[in-house]
Design a protein around this motif. Structure first.
Motif, PDB file in Angstrom:
ATOM      1  N   THR A  66     149.076  90.831 160.878  1.00 21.36           N
ATOM      2  CA  THR A  66     150.156  91.988 160.508  1.00 21.36           C
ATOM      3  C   THR A  66     149.386  93.347 160.892  1.00 21.36           C
ATOM      4  O   THR A  66     150.489  94.094 161.227  1.00 21.36           O
TER       5      THR A  66
ATOM      6  N   ASP B 236     157.761  87.824 163.125  1.00 22.90           N
ATOM      7  CA  ASP B 236     156.477  87.004 162.353  1.00 22.90           C
ATOM      8  C   ASP B 236     156.980  85.543 161.920  1.00 22.90           C
ATOM      9  O   ASP B 236     157.880  85.089 161.870  1.00 22.90           O
ATOM     10  N   GLU B 237     155.893  84.740 161.938  1.00 19.06           N
ATOM     11  CA  GLU B 237     155.768  83.287 161.687  1.00 19.06           C
ATOM     12  C   GLU B 237     157.056  82.554 162.437  1.00 19.06           C
ATOM     13  O   GLU B 237     158.066  82.082 162.135  1.00 19.06           O
TER      14      GLU B 237
ATOM     15  N   GLY C  28     152.973  83.735 154.907  1.00 17.84           N
ATOM     16  CA  GLY C  28     152.904  85.112 154.782  1.00 17.84           C
ATOM     17  C   GLY C  28     152.318  85.802 153.580  1.00 17.84           C
ATOM     18  O   GLY C  28     151.846  87.119 153.652  1.00 17.84           O
TER      19      GLY C  28
HETATM   20 MG    MG Z   1     151.205  86.832 158.429  1.00 16.62          MG
END
Ligand code: MG
Ligand code: ADP
Length: 693
Positions: free
Chosen positions: A307, A401-402, A556
């Motif tokens: 992150t 993200d992801e 996350g």
């Molecule tokens: Mg993450």
């Protein structure tokens, strides 16, 4: 791979319907197998082979074993019981040393071809019936004038996948005939001889023949190697061309943040970047300072600190006057990122907004308007970001993200604009090399192998239910020391159909029972966004000590103070998923523990849980997962569920993949396709493929 079979225009004459012995009905059935032209049929390779080359004398037949017998029909006929069903045809076969009967049910027409006095070969399993050996419906082949066609017996025999209306024997025969008569017409070699020699590749014609009707097993292997090589080679060439197109066709806005921003931002953090983070960041900043759009995958195990690397990139965009979008798969994660980034950027005067399905219409309208006016630096959100009317004034960076939670199609939605934004994709699912070369071949990859210092591997235990009480006590002890815990359940609510434990019910049971001294929270997918956010916030702030949840927290979620996780019915989750969930703990510097309750019924299920107790290395786990599940899951998702390769298996054939990839690289970088005449055939072939393959 479809590219080889779909090449060129199809004329009607190519349609298999017009082949002798096929006709419209069978043609339809074959279409179900993806076969519509003769070429398709040639590339429809056997599922497996049977070795029918060794003849056994009748005396040496072992009951229950398969055998190939050569002999003469001594007697044959319908076993007459008038109107009896089934109709049984029997032929008694004899060789120098003995006799054995073979029977076929409901094939009375056999009596006209399997007549007494004829020499035949049969292949099948002989079993004892009433203490007498007998073949049941063996495959057969006539020996005429001392010669056998050797399609079904007396050779290494292909076995094809079938569908209703298609029979092994007739399919085998059809393909055999095409190979005899049309192979030369249909298939042209497109690799130059010198290249084939260099890479020890069989000719394409020979390879196709040997794939269907191998003259020896080692030749079949060689043939397969050629076919696999071609699949990879063509795939990699196309991939490289695509990358080249990307680089020349699209332009991205180069970032121009003041060089000291990295240091300034670093000073705002409560920790120092790890070596891996620094290196990844350098690669990203180098990419984004150029007009070539960045297309980079940042790969790091759960908790490796992706992150903050993304945050640096977003800041670089904002300081260059460009907007950034951060796309995440869940609302919980969107809220968390939004909150975190706001904190991180507070000294830089950035404007951040959140957009999810739960954003009120009023708020959404405002955000969309501000976004279009360039008044928002970074928009964080879920799929809602992909909607038509969400327009940026000057989008310079897309962070996803992801990544594994999104389809390729969704990912590219945000990128399709001019100038093209830079793209940074984050993933906690480490991608084995073979996948990196194929499915993600168009991405550059930064890997973060090490964790922030002080991280301790989570101790993982797989335990039986009768120890549950002890575990609960242990957790209460930890809670008393100020640490926090997750309990994960596979279901939200109990149902009659299943005896799986469910979050809602267990929340009631535990908070009134064994855990009643602790403050507890509950999150699952059916709660409204407000309630869910409230529960997450309370847990992050330590107001609740134990969080009961479903797999919604899989991705996350970050609360470094949580040190315990209990996963119920752990057998219900996949290996990578379990590792992801476990990644929610072990994020601070305290010792963390994960307790798996589960009774897997399969060996694979047991293996999954055992692997988790043994390793915490996401790379090892991803490899194991790939082995357990097969690569289908990964490869399948690239294009509407179609596998990328027909014969090749990138995991199994890694060596050939690397070789084909290197050869493709050379071909493209030296521009041989256009410069060197001996590649003209291949160039032709490639030109006929659909672009963007
Ligand atoms: Mg993450
Ligand atoms: P992930 O890679 O799984 O997305 P995060 O980015 O959520 O991991 O980071 C996990 C935790 O580690 C966060 O609490 C983050 O603040 C912290 N962290 C990140 N980088 C470092 C570092 N270099 N040193 C110490 N802690 C770090």
């Amino acid at each position: 791979m479809q590219v080889m079979t779909n090449s060129g225009e199809k004329t009607d004459a190519d349609n298999i319907r017009y082949l002798k012995g096929i006709g419209p009905k069978r043609a339809l059935a074959l279409e179900k197998l993806g076969i519509s032209s003769i070429k398709d049929l040639l590339f429809f390779f056997p599922r497996r082979y049977e070795d029918r080359t060794q003849f056994t004398s009748i005396k040496k037949i072992i009951p229950g074993h398969y055998a190939t017998i050569k002999g003469k029909i001594l007697a044959a006929g319908l076993k007459s019981r008038k109107f009896a069903r089934p109709v049984i045809f029997e032929a008694v076969l004899g060789d120098d040393e003995g006799t054995v009967p073979a029977v076929w049910f409901n094939q009375p027409y056999l009596k006209s071809c399997l007549q007494s006095g004829i020499e035949i070969i049969i292949y099948g399993k002989a079993d004892l019936y009433n203490k007498r050996l007998q073949f049941h419906a063996p495959e057969y082949e006539l020996i005429e004038a001392g010669e056998v066609a050797a399609i079904h017996t007396g050779r290494i025999t292909p076995v094809y996948s079938l569908t209703e209306g298609i029979f092994q024997r007739s399919l085998r025969q059809t393909i055999f005939k095409i190979l005899e008569k049309r192979l030369q017409l249909e298939i042209r070699e497109y690799l130059p001889q010198s290249f084939r020699q260099e890479h020890k590749l069989m000719s394409l014609l020979e390879a196709i023949k040997e794939m269907h009707f191998p003259s020896a097993f080692n030749l079949q292997e060689e043939a397969r190697r050629r076919i696999v090589f071609d699949e990879f080679f063509i795939f990699e060439i196309n991939l490289l061309k695509k990358i080249e197109r990307m680089k020349t066709k699209y332009k991205a806005p180069p970032f121009s943040a003041p060089p000291d921003f990295v240091e300034t931002f670093q000073e705002n953090l409560s920790f120092v970047l790890t070596g891996c983070q620094k290196q990844a960041l350098n690669e990203i900043l180098r990419d984004t300072s150029s007009e070539v759009p960045m297309n980079r995958l940042l790969m790091g195990d759960v908790g490796s600190g992706k992150t903050v690397v993304a945050a640096f990139t977003i800041l670089a965009a904002a300081l260059s006057g460009k907007q950034a979008a951060l796309l995440v798969p869940t609302e919980i994660l969107a809220v968390q990122h939004h909150t975190n980034l706001k904190k991180l950027f507070k000294n830089f005067g950035l404007t951040l907004k959140l957009l999810t399905a739960s954003t009120s219409i009023k708020e959404r309208d405002k955000t969309v308007a501000f976004l279009a006016q360039g008044k928002i630096d970074c928009l964080v959100g879920t799929h809602s970001l992909l909607q038509e009317d969400v327009r940026f004034q000057s989008l310079g960076l897309v962070v996803i993200d992801e990544q594994h939670k999104f389809g390729v199609h969704q990912r590219s939605r945000l990128l399709e604009r001019t100038p093209r934004p830079h793209q940074l994709v984050l993933t906690a699912t480490p991608i084995p090399r073979t996948l990196a070369l194929t499915v993600f071949g168009d991405l550059d990859i930064s890997v973060m192998k090490s964790m922030p210092v002080g991280r301790k591997a989570v101790k993982t235990y797989w335990i039986s239910r009768d120890k549950q009480e002890k575990v609960l006590e242990h957790i209460l002890q930890k809670v008393k020391k100020g640490e926090q815990a997750y309990f994960i359940f596979p279901m939200i609510e109990e149902t009659e159909k299943s005896d799986l434990l469910a979050a809602k019910n267990e929340f009631e049971r535990l908070s009134n029972g064994a855990l009643k001294t602790a403050n507890m929270g509950l999150v699952h997918g059916k709660l409204s966004a407000d309630v869910r956010d409230g529960a997450m916030k309370a847990f992050r702030e330590g107001k609740t000590e134990i969080l009961i949840a479903t797999s919604v927290i899989e991705v996350g979620v970050d609360n470094p103070n949580a040190t315990v996780m209990v996963i119920e019915n752990a057998e219900r989750f996949g290996l990578s998923q379990l590792h992801q969930m476990r990644g929610r703990i072990g994020r601070g510097d305290k010792e963390s523990e994960c307790f798996l309750f589960g009774e897997p019924t399969t060996d694979e299920g047991k293996k999954r849980l055992r692997i988790l107790t043994k390793t915490h290395d996401g790379f090892v786990i991803a490899e194991e997962d790939l082995k357990l599940r097969g690569p289908g899951d990964f490869y399948g998702t690239r294009q509407s569920g179609q596998p990328l390769f027909k014969v090749a298996d990138p995991t199994f054939d890694e060596e050939i993949l690397i070789q084909a990839r290197d050869a493709a690289k050379k071909l493209i970088s030296e521009n041989l396709l256009t410069k060197d005449g001996s590649w003209a055939q291949l160039k032709n072939f490639l030109d006929q493929l659909p672009i963007n393959y």
